[in-house]
Design an enzyme around this catalytic site. Structure first.
Site, PDB file in Angstrom:
ATOM      1  N   GLU A 127      38.858  13.363  38.626  1.00 13.85           N
ATOM      2  CA  GLU A 127      38.917  14.792  38.312  1.00 13.85           C
ATOM      3  C   GLU A 127      37.507  15.257  37.905  1.00 13.85           C
ATOM      4  OE1 GLU A 127      41.715  15.919  35.285  1.00 13.85           O
ATOM      5  OE2 GLU A 127      41.315  18.049  35.563  1.00 13.85           O
ATOM      6  N   ALA A 268      39.747  11.798  28.411  1.00 16.78           N
ATOM      7  CA  ALA A 268      40.700  10.985  29.162  1.00 16.78           C
ATOM      8  C   ALA A 268      41.085  11.715  30.438  1.00 16.78           C
ATOM      9  CB  ALA A 268      41.957  10.749  28.326  1.00 16.78           C
ATOM     10  N   GLU A 270      44.377  12.114  33.368  1.00 22.06           N
ATOM     11  CA  GLU A 270      45.826  11.914  33.487  1.00 22.06           C
ATOM     12  C   GLU A 270      46.261  11.318  34.819  1.00 22.06           C
ATOM     13  OE1 GLU A 270      44.325  15.021  33.245  1.00 22.06           O
ATOM     14  OE2 GLU A 270      45.288  16.438  34.597  1.00 22.06           O
ATOM     15  N   ASN A 271      45.409  10.521  35.497  1.00 23.03           N
ATOM     16  CA  ASN A 271      45.753   9.929  36.786  1.00 23.03           C
ATOM     17  C   ASN A 271      47.186   9.412  36.768  1.00 23.03           C
ATOM     18  OD1 ASN A 271      42.805   9.940  37.009  1.00 23.03           O
ATOM     19  ND2 ASN A 271      42.955   8.158  35.674  1.00 23.03           N
ATOM     20  N   HIS A 303      48.935  14.373  25.180  1.00 23.66           N
ATOM     21  CA  HIS A 303      48.432  15.336  26.173  1.00 23.66           C
ATOM     22  C   HIS A 303      48.430  14.717  27.583  1.00 23.66           C
ATOM     23  CE1 HIS A 303      45.816  18.725  27.491  1.00 23.66           C
ATOM     24  NE2 HIS A 303      45.348  17.805  28.341  1.00 23.66           N
ATOM     25  N   GLU A 304      47.838  13.536  27.689  1.00 24.76           N
ATOM     26  CA  GLU A 304      47.732  12.929  29.028  1.00 24.76           C
ATOM     27  C   GLU A 304      49.120  12.570  29.563  1.00 24.76           C
ATOM     28  OE1 GLU A 304      44.920  13.354  30.308  1.00 24.76           O
ATOM     29  OE2 GLU A 304      43.872  13.735  28.430  1.00 24.76           O
ATOM     30  N   HIS A 307      50.961  15.578  30.902  1.00 32.56           N
ATOM     31  CA  HIS A 307      50.466  16.011  32.216  1.00 32.56           C
ATOM     32  C   HIS A 307      51.327  15.454  33.350  1.00 32.56           C
ATOM     33  CE1 HIS A 307      46.913  18.470  31.958  1.00 32.56           C
ATOM     34  NE2 HIS A 307      46.176  17.597  31.297  1.00 32.56           N
ATOM     35  N   GLU A 326      46.319  22.936  32.186  1.00 30.72           N
ATOM     36  CA  GLU A 326      45.682  22.607  30.903  1.00 30.72           C
ATOM     37  C   GLU A 326      46.219  23.452  29.745  1.00 30.72           C
ATOM     38  OE1 GLU A 326      44.375  19.969  30.598  1.00 30.72           O
ATOM     39  OE2 GLU A 326      43.631  19.414  32.570  1.00 30.72           O
TER      40      GLU A 326
HETATM   41  N1  0A1 Z   1      42.040  16.757  32.836  1.00 29.37           N
HETATM   42  C1  0A1 Z   1      41.631  15.986  31.719  1.00 29.37           C
HETATM   43  C2  0A1 Z   1      40.242  16.046  31.217  1.00 29.37           C
HETATM   44  C3  0A1 Z   1      39.060  16.300  32.095  1.00 29.37           C
HETATM   45  C4  0A1 Z   1      38.052  17.087  31.634  1.00 29.37           C
HETATM   46  C5  0A1 Z   1      36.907  17.332  32.388  1.00 29.37           C
HETATM   47  C6  0A1 Z   1      36.838  16.791  33.649  1.00 29.37           C
HETATM   48  O1  0A1 Z   1      35.742  17.006  34.490  1.00 29.37           O
HETATM   49  C7  0A1 Z   1      34.982  18.073  34.393  1.00 29.37           C
HETATM   50  C8  0A1 Z   1      37.816  15.996  34.122  1.00 29.37           C
HETATM   51  C9  0A1 Z   1      38.925  15.766  33.348  1.00 29.37           C
HETATM   52  C10 0A1 Z   1      42.514  16.404  30.590  1.00 29.37           C
HETATM   53  O2  0A1 Z   1      42.752  17.584  30.365  1.00 29.37           O
HETATM   54  O3  0A1 Z   1      42.972  15.553  29.891  1.00 29.37           O
HETATM   55 ZN    ZN Z   2      44.554  18.130  30.170  1.00 30.90          ZN
END
Ligand code: 0A1
Ligand code: ZN
Length: 938
Positions: A127, A268, A270-271, A303-304, A307, A326
Site C-alpha cells: 500500500e 502497519a 492490513e494485507n 484497526h488493522e 480493515h 480509513e
Molecule cells: N493502510 C494502513 C497504513 C498505511 C499508511 C500509509 C501508507 O502509505 C502511504 C500505507 C499504509 C492503515 O491504515 O493501517
Molecule cells: Zn487503516
C-alpha cells in the site's frame, strides 16, 4: 527515481479499468541478493473492442523485466513498450494468460516499498503503490484478483514463509531449499498483497468464530522477541470478538497472521490475513513498554483487523475514496478502545489528536475535504483529514441516526457491497436506504474542507423561564472553495444549574439533547428552565468544529468542577488554561510578569483531591494544553514566550499544589505486579503527572523523588516518566541516569528509541550538539525509520524551542539530514520535512532562515519528487501574496488562481523546474508535552 513527472490525479477523471485480472499465480524464488518473481495472470478485456482494441497498460517502478509471454509465447521487444513507469502491450487478445518475469533486489530497496529486507526478514509493503515495485501489474484498487503465491527459499536461512490466504502446502526442494504455497480465495486489490520470509519467533493461539469456525492466529517477530507478543495476541482476539458483537462481522479464513518487522515506513498494513506491522506496535512487556505503548498496540491491532471488512472485503474504487476505508476503520478502532476502556478518556485523547494534527491542516492552504478531489502523490493523502476527520464524519452519522439505525445502515452496506470496490457515496447511500432518510446536505462533509466555527449564544428570560440558544455556523474559505454551504452539525447540549447539576431539558427529564444545526443561524428554545443556566455545548465533541462560547472564568471553573459530560469537563479546563496562557504570552512579550490564574490551579487541586473521579480522566485533566495547541491559537507564533508561559504555569502548579501533588503521588502508587488495566493505568498516570509537576519544583527533596523513582521503578511506564523528568532538568544525576538507561536496554532496540527521543526533545541549550553526537551512536541508523523518527523527527517536531533556535541551527541541521535521507528513503524524508515547511506563522527572521534551508533543499539536483513536492508547495506560499491575505482576512481569490497551477510539476530528477503548486503539504508535529502521550501514527 522513476516518478519524475508527477501529474495531478483528479477524482472526476476516474475511468474503469480496460482489463481485469481474474487470477494471479505468483512465484517468489528468493536468493540472498535477488528474488526472481514470476507472475502468471488470467486477464480479460472489459471494454468494447468492436471499434478499437485498447492497449494493456501495466504499472512498474524500478523493475527489471526478464521476460514476457502471452499464452505461452514470448514477446519480442518490439511487441511492447517499456518506459520507467509503464509496460504497454498495444494489442492484446480478449482473454489471455500473461506471464511476466522480473528480478527484484530486496537488499537494495532502502525505500521500504515493495519487496525489501528488514534486518534479515524479507517482507513487502504494497500500500499504496508498492506492488508495481515487485511485478508489472494494473496496480489500482479496483482491479481485484484471486492470488495464489508460492515462495521458495533456503530452508536454513528463511525457514518461515508466508503469504495471504490459507496455507496450501509446503515441501522440500533441492540444494537445501524449500517451498510454501498459499491460496487466497477472496479477490483483492494488489495493495493488499504480502509476502514474508525469515527466521522468525512465533506465538500462536486460536479463535472460534461466532459460527463455530476455528481460526489459527499467529504473531511472528524477530528471533528472541517472541515473549513480547502476548498483548498483541490478546488485543487481536478481543478485536475479533468485538467485531462480531458490534458489527456482526465474522472472520473469513482459516488463518490470521501478523508479522512484526523493525524497518517499516508507517505503523502497519492490513494485507489480507497477513498484516505486516512496525514492531513498535506489536512488541511489549512491562519492562520495555509504557502504558501508552500498550494502548497504541491495542488500537492498531484492532484497526488493522477491522480493515478485513472495512477495506478488504469492501474496498475502494480509487484512492480519492481512501476515507471510505480509513475513516470508517478509525471510527471502528476508536469505538473498540472506548468499549474496552474509558469512553470519555478515549474521546479526550482522540479529540486531542484531531485538534493537534487535523485542525491545523484544515485551517491552512493544504486543506482538503475528507474525500480529496485531486492529488499529486497518493502518499500525500494519508492525512489527519482523511483518517481522523473521516472518522468524525462517520461518528456524526451514528449520532444523527442513533446506534440502532446506524447498525442497520452498516449491515446493508456490507451486504450490498461485499467483494466490491466502491465509493464514499455508496456508504452514505446504504445509510439512507436502510433508514429511509435523506443525507444529501450531510454529504457536504465529504466535499467541503475546513473546520466550521460554531458560535453559541444563550439568552435567559427569568419571567418566562425560557432559555434561547442561538447557534450559528461559518466555515472559513479554503483553497478552491471560497464559499461554503451550511453543514449539518449535530451539537449535543446540556444546561447546568448553579449547583452544577444537569437541568431537565424536556418533559421526559432528559438532560442532554442533540440539536441539529442545518442553517447558518438557528435558535433553539428550552422551556421551564428554573434559573439562568451554564451551557455545556458539543458534549462528547459531537461535531468536529471550533466552538466559540464566551465564558467567564467563573463559568469555566463551574464546568471544570461539575459538567456531567467528562469530555466537556476536560475541555473547559483546556480552554480556560489556553485563555490564561495566551494572556501570559502577551504579558511576556510586553516585558510584564506573567500571572497564572489562581482559580484554574485550584480546580486542578480539586481534581487531585476527588477520589471519586476516574483516575485516567484526572491524569488527562492535569496536563496543560500543549505548546503546539497554544501556538495554533496565535497569529504569529512566539515559540519562546509560549515555552516560558507554560513553564511558569507548571511551576506555579508545582509550588501551589505541592501538598496535593505529594499526597496524590503517594496515594496512587501501584504495588505488586504490573497490570495493564484501566484502574492501574489511571493511577500510574496521576502519579507520574504529579511527579512531573513536582520535578518543576526546585526543592532538593522533590528533585530527589524522580531519581528515586527511576532506580526503583518496576515497569517502563514509571522508569520512562522518571527519566524524562530528569533529562529535562539540570539534575546532577542526568548523565549517570542516561548512561544507566542505555546500558540496561542497549539490546532492546525499541527502548533505545525512547532513549534517543528523550534526549532529542529536551529543551536545553546543548540539545542540538547532543543530537548530532547521537547520529554517530551505535543505537542510531539512518536506514531505519524508527531510529530516524526517534532522533531527528523528535528533535524537529517535538522540540520547538531548540528546533526554532534564533540562529537557524535547527533548520540547517534538519535540511542537512533530510538531503541525506532523501537518497535513502524519500517517503520518510518528505514527511519529516513538515516542520521546516511550516514557516508561515513564525516571525520574519525565522521565516527567512527556514526558507533559506528550503531553497537549499530544492536546489539539490537529485531531490526526490516526494520531497520536492513538500518543499515546492511550501516555497510557493512565499510567492503568493494572496495566500498571506487568506490567513488574515479570508481572501481566497489567490487560491483559486493559484491552484490552477496544480497541473504538472515541471520537475525531473536532474533538474528542478518552475514551482507551480500552491497547496501546502500535510502538517503534523508533536510538541513535547508534560507527559509524552502521542506515539507514532498508523
Ligand atoms: N493502510 C494502513 C497504513 C498505511 C499508511 C500509509 C501508507 O502509505 C502511504 C500505507 C499504509 C492503515 O491504515 O493501517
Ligand atoms: Zn487503516
Amino acid at each position: 527515481m522513476s516518478d519524475n513527472k508527477p501529474q495531478t490525479v483528479y477524482r472526476k477523471d476516474y475511468q474503469k479499468p480496460d482489463y481485469q485480472v481474474d487470477e494471479v499465480d505468483l512465484d517468489f524464488d528468493i536468493h540472498d541478493d535477488i528474488t526472481h518473481v514470476t507472475s502468471v495472470m488470467n486477464i480479460h478485456s472489459e471494454h468494447d473492442r468492436s471499434g478499437n482494441v485498447k492497449p494493456l497498460v501495466l504499472d512498474g517502478d524500478e523493475l527489471n523485466l526478464v521476460s514476457l509471454k502471452i499464452n505461452g509465447k514470448t514477446l519480442k521487444p518490439e511487441d511492447y513498450i517499456l518506459d520507467d513507469k509503464f509496460l504497454t502491450i498495444p494489442n492484446p487478445p480478449e482473454k489471455f494468460k500473461l506471464e511476466v518475469k522480473t528480478d527484484v533486489k530486496q537488499k537494495e530497496n532502502t525505500q521500504l516499498q515493495g519487496l525489501y529486507d528488514s534486518d534479515g526478514i524479507i517482507c513487502t509493503k504494497c500500500e499504496t503503490e508498492g506492488f508495481r515495485r515487485i511485478t508489472f501489474f494494473p496496480d489500482r484498487p479496483d482491479v481485484m484478483a484471486k492470488y495464489t503465491t508460492t515462495i521458495r527459499a533456503d530452508k536454513e536461512k528463511l525457514p518461515v514463509m508466508l503469504s495471504n490466504g490459507n496455507f496450501k502446502e509446503e515441501g522440500e526442494l533441492e540444494d537445501g531449499r524449500h517451498y510454501s504455497k498459499w491460496v487466497d480465495p477472496h479477490p483483492k486489490p494488489s495493495y493488499l498483497f504480502a509476502v514474508v520470509a525469515g527466521k522468525l519467533d512465533h506465538v500462536k493461539d486460536n479463535f472460534k468464530t461466532m459460527s463455530g469456525k476455528d481460526v489459527s492466529l499467529n504473531i511472528y517477530c524477530e528471533k528472541g522477541k517472541g515473549d513480547k507478543c502476548d498483548y498483541a495476541m490478546d488485543s487481536l482476539k478481543r478485536s475479533m470478538k468485538w467485531d462480531e458483537e458490534k458489527f456482526g462481522r465474522e472472520y473469513d479464513l482459516d488463518i490470521f497472521n501478523i508479522v512484526a518487522v523493525s524497518k517499516f515506513n508507517s505503523g502497519a498494513c492490513e494485507n489480507k490475513s497477513l498484516n505486516v506491522f512496525n514492531d513498535a506496535l506489536v512488541l511489549a512487556n512491562p519492562e520495555t513498554a509504557t502504558d501508552a505503548n500498550y494502548k497504541k498496540i491495542e488500537s492498531v491491532v484492532g484497526h488493522e483487523y477491522f480493515h478485513n471488512w472495512t477495506g478488504n472485503r469492501v474496498t475502494i474504487k480509487q484512492w480519492h475514496d481512501l476515507s471510505l476505508k480509513e475513516g470508517f476503520t478509525v471510527y471502528r478502532d476508536q469505538e473498540f478502545s472506548s468499549d474496552e476502556r474509558s469512553r470519555a478518556v478515549q474521546r479526550i485523547q482522540d479529540v486531542s489528536d484531531l485538534r493537534a494534527g487535523q485542525f491545523p491542516e484544515d485551517a491552512g492552504p493544504s486543506a482538503h475535504p475528507i474525500r480529496p478531489d485531486s492529488y499529486i502523490s497518493v502518499r500525500n493523502i494519508y492525512t489527519g483529514t482523511v483518517y481522523e476527520k473521516g472518522a468524525e464524519v462517520i461518528r456524526m452519522q451514528e449520532r444523527l441516526l442513533g446506534k440502532e439505525k446506524f447498525r442497520k445502515g452498516t449491515d446493508l452496506y456490507f451486504k450490498r457491497h461485499d467483494g466490491k470496490a466502491i465509493t464514499c457515496d455508496d456508504f452514505v447511500k446504504a445509510m439512507e436506504d436502510a433508514n429511509s432518510v435523506d443525507l444529501a446536505q450531510f454529504k457536504r462533509w465529504y466535499s467541503q474542507a475546513g473546520t466550521p466555527d460554531v458560535t453559541a449564544k444563550g439568552k435567559y428570560d427569568a419571567k418566562t423561564k425560557t432559555y434561547e440558544l442561538t447557534l450559528s455556523q461559518k466555515t472559513p474559505a479554503t483553497p478552491d472553495q471560497p464559499i461554503k454551504k451550511d453543514f449539518v452539525i449535530p451539537v449535543e447540549v446540556g444546561l447546568l444549574d448553579k449547583n452544577g447539576k444537569d437541568m431537565p431539558l424536556d418533559i421526559e427529564g432528559k438532560t442532554s439533547k442533540v440539536l441539529k444545526l442545518t442553517k447558518s443561524t438557528q435558535t433553539f428554545k428550552f422551556e421551564n428552565v428554573e434559573e439562568p443556566p451554564v451551557l455545556s455545548a458539543n458534549r462528547g465533541f459531537t461535531a468536529p468544529v471550533n466552538m466559540n462560547i464566551e465564558y467567564s472564568d467563573k463559568e469555566y471553573a463551574h464546568l471544570m468542577a461539575h459538567d456531567s459530560d467528562l469530555f466537556n469537563r476536560w475541555d473547559a479546563g483546556q480552554q480556560y488554561a489556553t485563555k490564561n496562557m495566551l494572556q501570559m504570552v502577551k504579558d511576556i512579550q510586553k516585558g510584564k510578569e506573567p500571572k497564572p490564574d489562581e482559580s484554574y490551579i485550584k480546580a486542578i487541586g480539586s481534581y487531585l483531591k476527588d477520589d471519586k473521579l476516574d483516575k485516567e480522566f484526572v491524569a488527562e485533566a492535569m496536563v496543560l494544553p500543549s505548546e503546539k495547541y497554544i501556538a495554533d491559537q496565535m497569529d504569529v507564533i512566539d515559540v519562546d514566550a509560549i515555552h516560558k508561559a507554560r513553564g511558569v504555569m507548571q511551576k506555579a502548579i508545582s509550588v501551589e499544589l505541592k501538598d496535593e501533588l505529594l499526597a496524590s503521588y503517594e496515594k496512587n502508587q501501584t504495588l505488586g505486579e504490573y497490570s495493564y488495566d484501566t484502574e492501574s493505568m489511571g493511577k500510574r498516570g496521576v502519579k507520574n503527572t504529579s511527579l512531573a509537576y513536582l520535578s518543576k519544583n526546585d526543592e532538593p527533596k522533590l528533585q530527589k523523588m524522580m531519581v528515586n523513582q527511576y532506580y526503583s521503578a518496576k515497569n517502563m511506564t514509571d522508569r520512562d516518566s522518571a527519566i524524562r523528568f530528569v533529562v529535562n532538568s539540570d539534575s546532577p544525576k542526568r548523565k549517570e541516569i542516561l548512561d544507566d538507561f542505555y546500558n540496561r536496554y542497549k539490546d532492546e532496540s525499541l527502548v533505545v528509541d525512547k532513549w534517543l527521543s528523550m534526549q532529542a526533545v529536551a529543551p536545553r541549550a546543548d540539545t542540538l550538539d547532543k543530537v548530532k553526537e547521537l547520529m554517530n551512536h551505535e543505537g542510531f541508523a539512518m536506514d531505519n525509520p524508527n531510529k530516524v523518527r526517534s532522533l531527528i523527527g523528535a528533535f524537529s517536531a517535538g522540540n520547538p524551542v531548540c528546533f526554532h533556535a534564533k540562529d537557524g541551527s535547527g533548520y540547517e541541521f534538519l535540511a542537512d539530514q533530510m538531503i541525506k535521507l532523501d537518497k535513502i528513503n524519500p517517503q520518510v524524508a518528505a514527511k519529516m520535512l513538515t516542520p521546516l515547511s511550516r514557516w508561515k506563522k513564525l516571525d520574519p527572521e525565522r521565516q527567512e532562515l527556514m526558507k533559506k534551508q528550503l531553497t537549499r533543499i530544492i536546489n539539490d539536483p537529485e531531490l526526490s519528487s516526494n520531497s520536492y513536492e513538500v518543499v515546492s508547495k511550501s516555497l510557493a506560499m512565499a510567492k503568493d501574496d494572496k495566500v498571506k491575505g487568506f490567513a488574515k482576512d479570508g481572501d481566497v481569490k489567490g487560491f483559486v488562481s493559484g491552484n490552477k497551477g496544480t497541473g504538472e510539476l515541471a520537475h525531473s530528477n536532474e533538474k528542478i523546474g518552475k514551482i507551480s503548486i500552491v497547496k501546502q503539504a500535510k502538517q503534523k508535529s508533536n510538541m513535547a508535552d508534560l507527559i509524552p502521550r502521542r506515539k507514532m501514527g498508523r
